[in-house]
Design a protein around this motif. Structure first.
Motif, PDB file in Angstrom:
ATOM      1  N   GLN A  51      33.698  11.958 -40.403  1.00  0.00           N
ATOM      2  CA  GLN A  51      33.744  11.606 -38.576  1.00  0.00           C
ATOM      3  C   GLN A  51      35.391  10.992 -38.960  1.00  0.00           C
ATOM      4  N   ARG A  52      35.705  11.597 -37.583  1.00  0.00           N
ATOM      5  CA  ARG A  52      37.428  10.778 -37.204  1.00  0.00           C
ATOM      6  C   ARG A  52      37.272   9.493 -36.655  1.00  0.00           C
ATOM      7  N   ASP A  53      38.294   8.273 -36.535  1.00  0.00           N
ATOM      8  CA  ASP A  53      37.717   7.697 -35.861  1.00  0.00           C
ATOM      9  C   ASP A  53      38.541   7.786 -34.113  1.00  0.00           C
ATOM     10  N   LYS A  54      38.981   6.464 -33.285  1.00  0.00           N
ATOM     11  CA  LYS A  54      40.283   6.785 -32.055  1.00  0.00           C
ATOM     12  C   LYS A  54      41.493   7.034 -32.889  1.00  0.00           C
ATOM     13  N   PHE A  55      41.704   7.356 -34.159  1.00  0.00           N
ATOM     14  CA  PHE A  55      43.083   6.975 -34.115  1.00  0.00           C
ATOM     15  C   PHE A  55      43.067   8.568 -35.135  1.00  0.00           C
ATOM     16  N   GLY A  56      41.865   8.811 -34.720  1.00  0.00           N
ATOM     17  CA  GLY A  56      42.306  10.219 -35.793  1.00  0.00           C
ATOM     18  C   GLY A  56      42.921  10.471 -37.042  1.00  0.00           C
ATOM     19  N   GLU A  57      41.793   8.976 -38.082  1.00  0.00           N
ATOM     20  CA  GLU A  57      42.372   9.064 -39.049  1.00  0.00           C
ATOM     21  C   GLU A  57      40.371   8.881 -39.585  1.00  0.00           C
ATOM     22  N   THR A  58      40.291   9.505 -40.479  1.00  0.00           N
ATOM     23  CA  THR A  58      39.269   9.121 -41.448  1.00  0.00           C
ATOM     24  C   THR A  58      38.478   8.322 -40.798  1.00  0.00           C
ATOM     25  N   PHE A  59      36.897   7.811 -40.931  1.00  0.00           N
ATOM     26  CA  PHE A  59      35.898   6.735 -40.295  1.00  0.00           C
ATOM     27  C   PHE A  59      36.165   5.741 -41.246  1.00  0.00           C
ATOM     28  N   GLY A  60      36.270   4.492 -41.400  1.00  0.00           N
ATOM     29  CA  GLY A  60      35.607   3.936 -42.328  1.00  0.00           C
ATOM     30  C   GLY A  60      34.617   3.783 -42.340  1.00  0.00           C
ATOM     31  N   SER A  61      33.591   3.108 -42.936  1.00  0.00           N
ATOM     32  CA  SER A  61      32.157   2.718 -42.524  1.00  0.00           C
ATOM     33  C   SER A  61      32.142   1.168 -43.666  1.00  0.00           C
ATOM     34  N   GLY A  62      30.531   0.625 -43.975  1.00  0.00           N
ATOM     35  CA  GLY A  62      30.078  -0.713 -43.672  1.00  0.00           C
ATOM     36  C   GLY A  62      30.532  -1.771 -44.404  1.00  0.00           C
ATOM     37  N   SER A  63      31.708  -1.735 -44.833  1.00  0.00           N
ATOM     38  CA  SER A  63      32.303  -3.415 -45.709  1.00  0.00           C
ATOM     39  C   SER A  63      32.110  -3.803 -44.989  1.00  0.00           C
ATOM     40  N   GLY A  64      31.385  -4.398 -44.211  1.00  0.00           N
ATOM     41  CA  GLY A  64      30.912  -5.683 -43.109  1.00  0.00           C
ATOM     42  C   GLY A  64      30.163  -4.837 -41.767  1.00  0.00           C
ATOM     43  N   MET A  65      29.676  -5.615 -41.168  1.00  0.00           N
ATOM     44  CA  MET A  65      28.699  -5.546 -39.283  1.00  0.00           C
ATOM     45  C   MET A  65      28.329  -6.232 -39.320  1.00  0.00           C
ATOM     46  N   ALA A  66      28.078  -6.970 -37.709  1.00  0.00           N
ATOM     47  CA  ALA A  66      27.767  -7.462 -37.046  1.00  0.00           C
ATOM     48  C   ALA A  66      27.164  -6.704 -35.602  1.00  0.00           C
ATOM     49  N   ILE A  67      25.795  -7.397 -35.631  1.00  0.00           N
ATOM     50  CA  ILE A  67      25.230  -6.280 -34.374  1.00  0.00           C
ATOM     51  C   ILE A  67      25.172  -7.140 -32.935  1.00  0.00           C
ATOM     52  N   ASP A  68      25.482  -6.662 -32.060  1.00  0.00           N
ATOM     53  CA  ASP A  68      25.601  -7.176 -30.743  1.00  0.00           C
ATOM     54  C   ASP A  68      24.456  -7.438 -30.211  1.00  0.00           C
ATOM     55  N   THR A  69      24.350  -8.886 -30.717  1.00  0.00           N
ATOM     56  CA  THR A  69      22.469  -9.771 -30.332  1.00  0.00           C
ATOM     57  C   THR A  69      22.248  -9.792 -29.255  1.00  0.00           C
ATOM     58  N   SER A  70      23.471  -9.763 -28.756  1.00  0.00           N
ATOM     59  CA  SER A  70      23.581 -10.267 -26.963  1.00  0.00           C
ATOM     60  C   SER A  70      22.971  -8.755 -25.679  1.00  0.00           C
ATOM     61  N   GLY A  71      23.486  -7.960 -26.499  1.00  0.00           N
ATOM     62  CA  GLY A  71      23.259  -6.191 -25.846  1.00  0.00           C
ATOM     63  C   GLY A  71      22.382  -5.840 -26.525  1.00  0.00           C
ATOM     64  N   TRP A  72      21.232  -6.112 -27.662  1.00  0.00           N
ATOM     65  CA  TRP A  72      20.342  -5.325 -28.260  1.00  0.00           C
ATOM     66  C   TRP A  72      19.204  -5.099 -26.902  1.00  0.00           C
TER      67      TRP A  72
END
Length: 495
Positions: A51-72
């Motif tokens: 997977q590539r990100d918005k800038f065309g670079e290889t996607f970096g995954s989960g060193s940290g994560m935060a779920i948007d609980t307000s939109g869940w």
């Protein structure tokens, strides 16, 4: 000779047993009179390694994560929402690179499997559909790009409200991001390895403030702050000496961080013990620190409490003592948090890695621990655990086992395994991100989905970063993965 009534009774009994099996499989951790229940894995999902990100670079995954609980949200089809995934300093197998720090927004569609049930054949890892929606770069306080390059010996002096900061030889703020807390206004707290600092960024990704930990955690070489992690970039020299003499060990910074549910406190935990507390050896680094900050003024965090957290200790296949460094936390209150601790060097993507011996989520209780904030142990010259032996005046936090990520039966239900064949379904080495979202069921008000994600180290055969293509060694192609557990955490919504 068949007996129809007996056969029917047996069928009913088997059906009843099957219905009860999920409940029997529950595991419970009791802490301070409160029972936390793990109902098991209810979903698995992936983002492809290429997977590539918005800038065309290889996607970096989960060193940290935060779920948007307000939109869940929940409807008849399942759950929808989004989460923020924080990558670390980029693909750095051969040394660090000028990778710009960033945060990825991922859309989530989730159709959980009932606890204990078996997914349909061929559908074992399709419960989570994760789609990259956006990528935002993080900049310094002057809106300049940041970098993943090792800061070596360069330091930006303290100025105004900003403490001294690690910078690379190109003059950019050096970040090795590890944990993220997203605030209601869209701003973020992000912790890093290099400082180890806590940074506050605006909703647009611009640095607003920084918090330096107590002196006992600041890496020192030859009597001066030196934020190198001994991962020099192309053409750069190694730090001298290789390791800090005091402070956080190389690559063992503020790996875990979380806001308490009431929003009043920010908790950050060092990955393993500082050098002077036994952090100079893999077998004695168990006494790490938990820093509890008063977050009432988000621009000026104030250290309110500090505790020693004893990391799990286990024996490897050769009988050697090992310490499972922590990789992430989820705050349950200002005195309790979930902590993911793991071994290293084992898993998919590592040609020589064996089965992991320890990947576990514990409940950490600091309610009876000694508060050492502001005392002598915050100075680098007074160890709280010299050679790994805790000072007798200090009572550490208490750990209670909760979720075993390596549980073979749970993994097997979803076509996964720990160790064995080096294939697509072997768990990768680094599980480093956690976040909670409600199951949104009035009948189960204390039930949550615990999302756990891996850091895949950007390992792919079709990689591109910092203007260059790359292929990971040994044919490694490691997806970003999500493991979702259903858990019961009584009273969390009221805190």
């Amino acid at each position: 000779m068949n007996h129809p009534h007996r056969t029917a009774s047996l069928a009913v009994a088997l059906a009843l047993f099957t219905a009860l099996t999920p409940a029997l499989a529950d595991t419970t951790a009791t802490v301070g009179g409160t029972s936390f229940v793990n109902k098991g894995l209810v979903g698995v999902g992936r983002i492809p390694a290429a997977q590539r990100d918005k800038f065309g670079e290889t996607f970096g995954s989960g060193s940290g994560m935060a779920i948007d609980t307000s939109g869940w949200t929940r409807d008849a089809a399942g759950y929808k929402g989004s989460l923020w995934l924080l990558p670390d300093r980029g693909y750095n197998v051969a040394g660090t690179t000028d990778y710009r720090a960033r945060v990825n927004t991922v859309g989530i569609e989730f159709s959980p499997i009932a606890p204990g049930a078996a997914p349909a054949a061929g559908q074992e890892q399709t419960a989570v559909k994760a789609t990259l929606a956006d990528t935002m770069l993080l900049t310094d306080d002057k809106s300049a790009d940041t970098t993943g390059l090792d800061p070596l010996s360069d330091v930006r002096p303290a100025a105004g409200d900003m403490p001294m900061l690690p910078v690379a030889t190109n003059g950019k703020l050096a970040l090795d991001n590890e944990a993220i807390v997203r605030l209601p206004d869209g701003s973020m707290f992000i912790s890093d390895e290099y400082g180890p600092n806590i940074y506050r960024f605006s909703a647009q990704g611009r640095l607003m403030s920084a918090t330096q930990p107590p002196a006992a955690l600041v890496p020192m070489r030859k009597g001066a702050p030196n934020f190198s992690s001994d991962n020099p970039g192309p053409g750069a020299a190694d730090p001298d000496p290789k390791d800090p003499e005091t402070g956080r060990q190389n690559n063992q910074g503020l790996e875990g961080m979380a806001m308490t549910p009431d929003g009043k406190f920010l908790i950050a935990v060092l990955q393993s013990a500082p050098r002077q507390d036994g952090g100079d050896s893999p077998s004695t680094r168990q006494n790490t620190r938990a820093l509890v900050y008063d977050a009432s003024d988000q621009g000026r965090l104030k250290l309110a409490h500090e505790y020693v957290v004893p990391l799990p200790v286990f024996k490897d296949a050769k009988g050697k003592t090992k310490v499972a460094a922590q990789s992430e936390i989820v705050a349950l209150s200002d005195t309790a948090f979930l902590m993911l601790a793991r071994d290293s060097g084992n898993g998919q993507g590592l040609a020589k890695g064996d089965a992991s011996l320890y990947r576990q989520i514990n409940v950490v209780d600091v309610s009876a621990a000694t508060d050492i904030a502001g005392g002598g142990f915050d100075a680098a010259d007074k160890p709280v655990a010299p050679k790994g032996v805790l000072d007798p005046s200090v009572t550490p936090a208490k750990l209670t086992p909760f979720i075993d990520i390596n549980d073979a039966a749970e993994l097997g239900r979803f076509g996964l395994h720990n160790g064995g064949a080096k294939d697509h379904n072997e768990l990768s080495e680094k599980w480093e991100a956690m976040s909670l979202a409600s199951v949104l069921d009035p009948k189960l008000p204390d039930d949550y989905f615990l999302f756990v994600a891996n850091d895949n180290d950007f390992l792919t055969q079709d990689g591109f970063q910092v203007g260059a293509s790359y292929k990971a060694d040994d044919g490694a192609d490691v997806d970003t993965m999500f493991l979702i557990y259903q858990v019961t955490i009584p009273g969390l919504a009221k805190k």
